[in-house]
Design a protein around this motif. Structure first.
Motif, PDB file in Angstrom:
ATOM      1  N   THR A 126      41.499  42.680  34.992  1.00 12.57           N
ATOM      2  CA  THR A 126      40.387  42.670  34.677  1.00 12.57           C
ATOM      3  C   THR A 126      39.302  41.859  34.353  1.00 12.57           C
ATOM      4  OG1 THR A 126      41.314  42.679  32.798  1.00 12.57           O
ATOM      5  CG2 THR A 126      41.130  45.350  33.594  1.00 12.57           C
ATOM      6  N   GLN A 127      39.857  40.456  34.343  1.00  9.39           N
ATOM      7  CA  GLN A 127      39.117  39.526  34.773  1.00  9.39           C
ATOM      8  C   GLN A 127      39.945  38.324  34.996  1.00  9.39           C
ATOM      9  OE1 GLN A 127      38.651  38.152  30.253  1.00  9.39           O
ATOM     10  NE2 GLN A 127      36.969  40.382  30.027  1.00  9.39           N
ATOM     11  N   ALA A 128      39.289  37.350  35.559  1.00  5.97           N
ATOM     12  CA  ALA A 128      39.820  36.521  36.481  1.00  5.97           C
ATOM     13  C   ALA A 128      38.818  35.464  36.492  1.00  5.97           C
ATOM     14  CB  ALA A 128      40.145  36.399  38.282  1.00  5.97           C
ATOM     15  N   PRO A 129      39.151  34.050  36.744  1.00  6.18           N
ATOM     16  CA  PRO A 129      38.489  32.897  36.488  1.00  6.18           C
ATOM     17  C   PRO A 129      37.899  32.847  37.927  1.00  6.18           C
ATOM     18  CG  PRO A 129      40.122  32.015  36.145  1.00  6.18           C
ATOM     19  CD  PRO A 129      40.611  33.102  36.491  1.00  6.18           C
ATOM     20  N   LYS A 130      36.265  32.463  38.385  1.00  2.00           N
ATOM     21  CA  LYS A 130      35.568  32.136  39.407  1.00  2.00           C
ATOM     22  C   LYS A 130      36.612  31.867  40.804  1.00  2.00           C
ATOM     23  CE  LYS A 130      30.980  30.055  41.598  1.00  2.00           C
ATOM     24  NZ  LYS A 130      30.116  30.034  41.236  1.00  2.00           N
ATOM     25  N   ARG A 184      40.092  33.009  41.748  1.00  2.00           N
ATOM     26  CA  ARG A 184      40.579  34.024  41.655  1.00  2.00           C
ATOM     27  C   ARG A 184      39.443  34.806  41.043  1.00  2.00           C
ATOM     28  NH1 ARG A 184      43.106  31.032  37.686  1.00  2.00           N
ATOM     29  NH2 ARG A 184      44.442  29.263  38.370  1.00  2.00           N
ATOM     30  N   LYS A 185      38.444  35.208  41.766  1.00  2.00           N
ATOM     31  CA  LYS A 185      37.477  36.594  41.232  1.00  2.00           C
ATOM     32  C   LYS A 185      38.179  37.624  42.055  1.00  2.00           C
ATOM     33  CE  LYS A 185      33.703  34.837  44.285  1.00  2.00           C
ATOM     34  NZ  LYS A 185      32.112  34.823  44.555  1.00  2.00           N
ATOM     35  N   GLN A 186      38.418  37.361  43.180  1.00  2.00           N
ATOM     36  CA  GLN A 186      39.058  38.087  44.345  1.00  2.00           C
ATOM     37  C   GLN A 186      39.967  39.268  43.379  1.00  2.00           C
ATOM     38  OE1 GLN A 186      40.789  35.397  47.432  1.00  2.00           O
ATOM     39  NE2 GLN A 186      42.536  36.242  46.686  1.00  2.00           N
ATOM     40  N   PHE A 187      40.369  38.756  42.875  1.00  2.00           N
ATOM     41  CA  PHE A 187      41.764  39.544  41.732  1.00  2.00           C
ATOM     42  C   PHE A 187      40.875  40.809  41.009  1.00  2.00           C
ATOM     43  CE2 PHE A 187      44.441  36.179  42.974  1.00  2.00           C
ATOM     44  CZ  PHE A 187      45.418  37.093  43.691  1.00  2.00           C
ATOM     45  N   ILE A 188      39.892  40.666  40.762  1.00  2.00           N
ATOM     46  CA  ILE A 188      39.478  41.373  39.638  1.00  2.00           C
ATOM     47  C   ILE A 188      39.035  42.679  39.642  1.00  2.00           C
ATOM     48  CG2 ILE A 188      36.639  41.523  38.188  1.00  2.00           C
ATOM     49  CD1 ILE A 188      36.522  39.396  38.079  1.00  2.00           C
ATOM     50  N   GLY A 189      39.986  43.781  39.308  1.00  2.00           N
ATOM     51  CA  GLY A 189      39.436  45.484  40.400  1.00  2.00           C
ATOM     52  C   GLY A 189      41.230  45.039  40.564  1.00  2.00           C
ATOM     53  N   LYS A 190      41.508  44.583  41.528  1.00  2.00           N
ATOM     54  CA  LYS A 190      43.000  45.424  42.104  1.00  2.00           C
ATOM     55  C   LYS A 190      44.274  45.069  41.303  1.00  2.00           C
ATOM     56  CE  LYS A 190      42.199  42.829  45.813  1.00  2.00           C
ATOM     57  NZ  LYS A 190      42.556  42.543  47.093  1.00  2.00           N
ATOM     58  N   ARG A 191      44.613  46.723  41.523  1.00  2.00           N
ATOM     59  CA  ARG A 191      45.272  47.481  40.967  1.00  2.00           C
ATOM     60  C   ARG A 191      46.921  47.304  41.252  1.00  2.00           C
ATOM     61  NH1 ARG A 191      42.654  53.175  39.897  1.00  2.00           N
ATOM     62  NH2 ARG A 191      45.674  53.319  40.523  1.00  2.00           N
ATOM     63  N   TYR A 192      47.960  47.192  40.432  1.00  2.00           N
ATOM     64  CA  TYR A 192      49.572  46.439  41.433  1.00  2.00           C
ATOM     65  C   TYR A 192      50.786  47.532  40.340  1.00  2.00           C
ATOM     66  CZ  TYR A 192      47.352  42.364  42.671  1.00  2.00           C
ATOM     67  OH  TYR A 192      46.635  42.064  43.653  1.00  2.00           O
ATOM     68  N   VAL A 193      51.742  48.361  41.161  1.00  2.00           N
ATOM     69  CA  VAL A 193      52.284  48.861  40.954  1.00  2.00           C
ATOM     70  C   VAL A 193      53.193  48.371  39.674  1.00  2.00           C
ATOM     71  CG1 VAL A 193      54.422  49.627  41.693  1.00  2.00           C
ATOM     72  CG2 VAL A 193      52.872  49.654  43.096  1.00  2.00           C
ATOM     73  N   THR A 194      53.793  47.212  39.642  1.00  4.35           N
ATOM     74  CA  THR A 194      54.334  46.866  38.508  1.00  4.35           C
ATOM     75  C   THR A 194      53.446  45.191  37.645  1.00  4.35           C
ATOM     76  OG1 THR A 194      55.885  45.254  39.470  1.00  4.35           O
ATOM     77  CG2 THR A 194      56.255  47.343  38.909  1.00  4.35           C
ATOM     78  N   GLN A 208      51.251  37.924  43.651  1.00  6.04           N
ATOM     79  CA  GLN A 208      50.537  37.954  44.492  1.00  6.04           C
ATOM     80  C   GLN A 208      49.574  36.571  43.555  1.00  6.04           C
ATOM     81  OE1 GLN A 208      48.926  39.223  46.643  1.00  6.04           O
ATOM     82  NE2 GLN A 208      51.440  40.052  47.107  1.00  6.04           N
ATOM     83  N   ILE A 209      48.686  36.365  41.891  1.00  6.25           N
ATOM     84  CA  ILE A 209      48.475  35.223  41.919  1.00  6.25           C
ATOM     85  C   ILE A 209      49.554  33.816  42.495  1.00  6.25           C
ATOM     86  CG2 ILE A 209      47.885  34.093  39.531  1.00  6.25           C
ATOM     87  CD1 ILE A 209      47.543  37.184  38.770  1.00  6.25           C
ATOM     88  N   GLU A 210      51.046  34.324  41.872  1.00  4.11           N
ATOM     89  CA  GLU A 210      50.913  32.868  42.148  1.00  4.11           C
ATOM     90  C   GLU A 210      50.929  32.303  44.363  1.00  4.11           C
ATOM     91  OE1 GLU A 210      52.397  30.588  40.614  1.00  4.11           O
ATOM     92  OE2 GLU A 210      52.271  31.531  38.931  1.00  4.11           O
ATOM     93  N   LEU A 211      51.383  33.226  44.796  1.00  4.20           N
ATOM     94  CA  LEU A 211      51.239  33.626  46.095  1.00  4.20           C
ATOM     95  C   LEU A 211      50.190  33.364  46.470  1.00  4.20           C
ATOM     96  CD1 LEU A 211      52.242  34.096  48.799  1.00  4.20           C
ATOM     97  CD2 LEU A 211      51.104  36.027  48.808  1.00  4.20           C
TER      98      LEU A 211
END
Length: 76
Positions: A24-28, A30-40, A47-50
């Motif tokens: 729901t929130q991320a720094p500028k 990593r803004k591409q992650f905002i709103g992304k949904r993951y199964v677990t 994905q963040i570590e990658l």
């Protein structure tokens, strides 16, 4: 609510995927992650570590090439 590398991750379960999470929130950076949904939660962490790993590798690209030029001839 979970926090990983300054990204806020919240549980958003559905009938099909009871472990689903959403970032729901991320720094500028990593803004591409905002709103992304993951199964677990683990998949979101991966994905963040990658992303961070690739960013680190790309930042060292210029340094490694300059070091290799001293040893071998590199053609681009």
């Amino acid at each position: 609510m979970y926090k990983h590398r300054n990204c806020i991750i919240e549980r958003t379960p559905t009938d099909s995927f009871p472990e689903m999470v959403t970032i729901t929130q991320a720094p500028k950076l990593r803004k591409q992650f905002i709103g992304k949904r993951y199964v677990t939660l683990e998949k979101a962490f991966l994905q963040i570590e990658l992303f961070e790993s690739q960013r680190l590798i790309n930042s060292k690209d210029k340094y490694v090439k300059s070091q290799l030029q001293d040893v071998v001839i590199i053609e681009e």
